[in-house]
Design an enzyme around this catalytic site. Structure first.
Site, PDB file in Angstrom:
ATOM      1  N   ASP A  23      59.037 -76.517-138.983  1.00  0.00           N
ATOM      2  CA  ASP A  23      58.868 -76.959-137.600  1.00  0.00           C
ATOM      3  C   ASP A  23      59.749 -78.189-137.449  1.00  0.00           C
ATOM      4  OD1 ASP A  23      58.093 -78.120-135.240  1.00  0.00           O
ATOM      5  OD2 ASP A  23      55.992 -78.421-135.795  1.00  0.00           O
ATOM      6  N   LYS A  85      66.763 -83.954-131.166  1.00  0.00           N
ATOM      7  CA  LYS A  85      66.486 -82.611-130.638  1.00  0.00           C
ATOM      8  C   LYS A  85      66.667 -82.559-129.121  1.00  0.00           C
ATOM      9  CE  LYS A  85      62.836 -79.065-130.954  1.00  0.00           C
ATOM     10  NZ  LYS A  85      61.534 -78.796-131.614  1.00  0.00           N
ATOM     11  N   GLU A 162      58.172 -71.909-130.867  1.00  0.00           N
ATOM     12  CA  GLU A 162      57.040 -72.694-131.379  1.00  0.00           C
ATOM     13  C   GLU A 162      55.678 -72.168-130.923  1.00  0.00           C
ATOM     14  OE1 GLU A 162      58.640 -76.537-130.448  1.00  0.00           O
ATOM     15  OE2 GLU A 162      60.111 -76.287-132.055  1.00  0.00           O
ATOM     16  N   ASP A 193      51.627 -76.539-125.653  1.00  0.00           N
ATOM     17  CA  ASP A 193      52.189 -77.343-126.748  1.00  0.00           C
ATOM     18  C   ASP A 193      52.834 -78.595-126.167  1.00  0.00           C
ATOM     19  OD1 ASP A 193      53.580 -78.450-128.861  1.00  0.00           O
ATOM     20  OD2 ASP A 193      54.742 -76.653-129.341  1.00  0.00           O
TER      21      ASP A 193
HETATM   22  P1  ADP Z   1      57.152 -82.834-131.790  1.00  0.00           P
HETATM   23  O1  ADP Z   1      56.814 -81.395-131.940  1.00  0.00           O
HETATM   24  O2  ADP Z   1      57.821 -83.148-130.496  1.00  0.00           O
HETATM   25  O3  ADP Z   1      57.863 -83.422-132.938  1.00  0.00           O
HETATM   26  P2  ADP Z   1      54.425 -83.510-132.427  1.00  0.00           P
HETATM   27  O4  ADP Z   1      53.697 -82.273-132.101  1.00  0.00           O
HETATM   28  O5  ADP Z   1      54.538 -83.881-133.846  1.00  0.00           O
HETATM   29  O6  ADP Z   1      55.794 -83.617-131.697  1.00  0.00           O
HETATM   30  O7  ADP Z   1      53.702 -84.682-131.637  1.00  0.00           O
HETATM   31  C1  ADP Z   1      54.173 -85.970-131.702  1.00  0.00           C
HETATM   32  C2  ADP Z   1      53.634 -86.727-130.526  1.00  0.00           C
HETATM   33  O8  ADP Z   1      52.212 -86.717-130.595  1.00  0.00           O
HETATM   34  C3  ADP Z   1      54.073 -88.172-130.519  1.00  0.00           C
HETATM   35  O9  ADP Z   1      54.493 -88.533-129.222  1.00  0.00           O
HETATM   36  C4  ADP Z   1      52.813 -88.911-130.900  1.00  0.00           C
HETATM   37  O10 ADP Z   1      52.755 -90.187-130.319  1.00  0.00           O
HETATM   38  C5  ADP Z   1      51.746 -88.014-130.320  1.00  0.00           C
HETATM   39  N1  ADP Z   1      50.453 -88.198-130.962  1.00  0.00           N
HETATM   40  C6  ADP Z   1      50.137 -88.002-132.252  1.00  0.00           C
HETATM   41  N2  ADP Z   1      48.863 -88.330-132.478  1.00  0.00           N
HETATM   42  C7  ADP Z   1      48.359 -88.747-131.287  1.00  0.00           C
HETATM   43  C8  ADP Z   1      47.091 -89.236-130.854  1.00  0.00           C
HETATM   44  N3  ADP Z   1      46.076 -89.389-131.714  1.00  0.00           N
HETATM   45  N4  ADP Z   1      46.948 -89.550-129.545  1.00  0.00           N
HETATM   46  C9  ADP Z   1      47.967 -89.428-128.691  1.00  0.00           C
HETATM   47  N5  ADP Z   1      49.167 -88.987-129.037  1.00  0.00           N
HETATM   48  C10 ADP Z   1      49.370 -88.654-130.318  1.00  0.00           C
HETATM   49 MG    MG Z   2      56.312 -79.543-131.941  1.00  0.00          MG
END
Ligand code: ADP
Ligand code: MG
Length: 522
Positions: A23, A85, A162, A193
């Site tokens: 991912d 990205k 995804e 998502d």
């Molecule tokens: P991506 O797929 O875009 O890389 P993710 O699914 O890993 O992203 O999500 C990352 C995002 O989730 C970040 O913006 C992070 O701040 C947010 N995030 C992670 N944990 C929390 C939480 N407990 N509360 C709010 N936002 C969160």
């Molecule tokens: Mg993601």
């Protein structure tokens, strides 16, 4: 170690390759494999974490990827690349790094390379992988993702959307893959998502091991970081109001503030209030912020996702009554406002049974496993049907207005693979070539669409009379990649797709050498 060489024989040599899914997220990336029983497991990185920040720090001659690079945003911001990205599909990453321009896919490749190296420490070599892309990624960004895999020394078996990957992980977890298990009842699942940089929504129909996307939509420029930004701006404005200077003007202070605000946002997912402190030029501002205040100042962002969600459901031809599950993935779905909004919209509690961080990589690993066993001559264990997220068109000239316009050939949300044939006729006798400009997007105006490139058919067979029909077939593959076929009287013709904003094979090769032959990180 000597014993490990070729003579360990059949075991090593006939070993089926490990099924690996990646991912490659905007903010975090995750790598997973299938274990001996075919179950997906997340692999930890060299730092011992399951998730790796998608951040690259160009520290002089050293390139640092992951957590340490993310820390450097607070001290060496100008040399740090994050959210590459978001720039996929552009020729260059939006800022210079160490005085150099980097294509975004090369930055993505450095992240993949770290995941590959770290995983290899645990499972031996990793080379064949499935990489995930947002369903809403257009063709150009999909190609760039496959290129990133190549530059990282990987063989990309396939790319997968995804939300589809999340649905597969969910189906696996629910026992749909088990012949004695949950059976083949038809379920409609809406996958919501919300990650760090992108938002994707897809309506899937799951019937046993058949996964079918019905409609998909999203926003490649909407994610948790936009929520962070609201907090950053709120604090900065307070700083300006009370002290008269803008802390955002200094990149490192901005980087630190950004981290503080992201932290505060996470805190507000579990607590009702928190404080944010901002120090700049010897001055300090401390602000208390409640969950309610935070929700108010980000309501419009959440509304945008609600709007897209409703539209996607409609495009799938369903109502909320038809939706059996609302599946949440992506870190930002931890914000309580997300669940609340979806509960209100759908009338049912959203499903949080899959890990929002891991589900996507697990689905990708399951697909990798399926593709590898298919290569080994086995029957596929599940089936995926996708739709395209953007309409594919050609640029034509409207005879009435004489204006260039996008002539849609394969409308969005068509089941893939989909092909459309267009018959071109040569205009003059002995015409030597045909040129077509290919675009992706919904707008009538080609300039508002994503430019895929130009397809030239050259040379045409000699001495064709005027008005000879030339068949051009545009085909979207299952993974959303484009293939073009050209023929005259059933005989296929040579043609070339000249893409805008992509690297040449020589450039890809040279990046691959550069990235994969770097000395191992300490
Ligand atoms: P991506 O797929 O875009 O890389 P993710 O699914 O890993 O992203 O999500 C990352 C995002 O989730 C970040 O913006 C992070 O701040 C947010 N995030 C992670 N944990 C929390 C939480 N407990 N509360 C709010 N936002 C969160
Ligand atoms: Mg993601």
């Amino acid at each position: 170690m000597l014993f490990r060489s070729s003579k360990t024989g059949s075991q090593t040599m006939n070993r089926t390759p490990i099924a690996v899914g990646i991912d490659l997220g905007t903010t975090y990336s995750v790598i997973a494999r299938l274990d001996n029983l075919g179950r997906p497991v997340t692999l930890v990185n060299a730092e011992g974490d399951k998730i790796t920040p998608s951040v690259v720090f160009f520290d002089g001659a050293n390139i640092v990827v992951g957590k340490e690079a993310a820390k450097a945003l607070a001290t060496d911001a100008p040399a740090v690349a994050d959210c590459a990205k978001r720039d996929m599909g552009q020729r260059f990453y939006h800022k210079l790094l160490g005085g150099r321009q980097f294509p975004p896919e090369a930055i993505q490749a450095l992240i993949l390379d770290k995941l590959r190296r770290d995983a290899a420490r645990m499972v031996g070599s990793v080379d064949q992988v499935v990489v995930t892309v947002p369903a809403y990624f257009d063709e150009v960004r999909r190609k760039a993702t496959q290129d990133a895999g190549f530059m990282a020394g990987l063989k990309v078996l396939d790319i997968i959307n995804e939300p589809t990957a999340a649905a597969i992980a969910f189906g696996f977890q629910e026992g749909f893959f088990d012949p004695q298990g949950a059976g083949s009842a038809k379920r409609n699942v809406l996958v919501y998502d919300l990650g760090g940089g992108t938002f994707d929504v897809t309506v899937m129909q799951i019937e046993g091991t058949h996964f079918r996307a019905l409609a998909t939509d999203g926003d490649v420029r909407l994610g948790g970081q936009d929520w962070d930004q609201r907090l950053v701006d709120y604090v900065a404005e307070e700083f300006i109001r009370t002290i008269g200077i803008d802390p955002r003007e200094d990149p490192n202070t901005d980087g630190r503030l950004r981290r503080e605000c992201e932290d505060a946002k996470r805190t507000l997912s579990t607590r009702l209030k928190t404080t944010i402190v901002c120090d700049y030029k010897g001055q300090s501002v401390k602000l208390e912020i409640t969950r309610q205040k935070f929700q108010e100042m980000t309501q419009d962002l959440l509304d945008r996702t609600a709007f897209t969600t409703r539209q996607t459901l409609q495009a799938a031809g369903l109502t909320w009554q038809d939706v059996d599950r609302v599946l949440l993935t992506g870190g930002s779905t931890r914000m309580p406002a997300v669940s609340e909004m979806l509960r209100e919209l759908s009338g049912k509690p959203p499903d949080t049974s899959v890990s929002p961080d891991e589900a996507v990589s697990h689905g990708a690993a399951l697909l990798a496993g399926m593709l590898l066993s298919k290569q080994g001559g086995k029957r596929p264990t599940f089936e995926i049907k996708n739709v395209n997220s953007h309409s594919l068109g050609l640029v034509g000239v409207d005879p009435k207005t004489d204006r260039r316009r996008n002539v849609v050939m394969i409308p969005r949300n068509t089941v893939l693979p989909a092909a459309h044939k267009k018959v071109f006729r040569t205009q003059k006798p002995k015409q030597s070539s045909i040129l077509m400009q290919i675009v992706e997007g919904e707008s009538m105006s080609p300039d508002d669409c994503s430019q895929i490139g130009k397809c030239t058919v050259y040379p045409l067979p000699k001495n064709l009379p005027a008005r000879t029909p030339i068949d051009v077939t545009f085909r979207y593959e299952e993974n959303g990649r484009l293939a073009v076929m050209v023929s005259v009287a059933g005989k296929s013709l040579k043609h070339e797709l000249v893409r805008d904003n992509t690297l040449t094979q020589e450039q890809l090769d040279s990046w691959r050498t550069f990235i994969t032959s770097r000395p191992d990180a300490p």
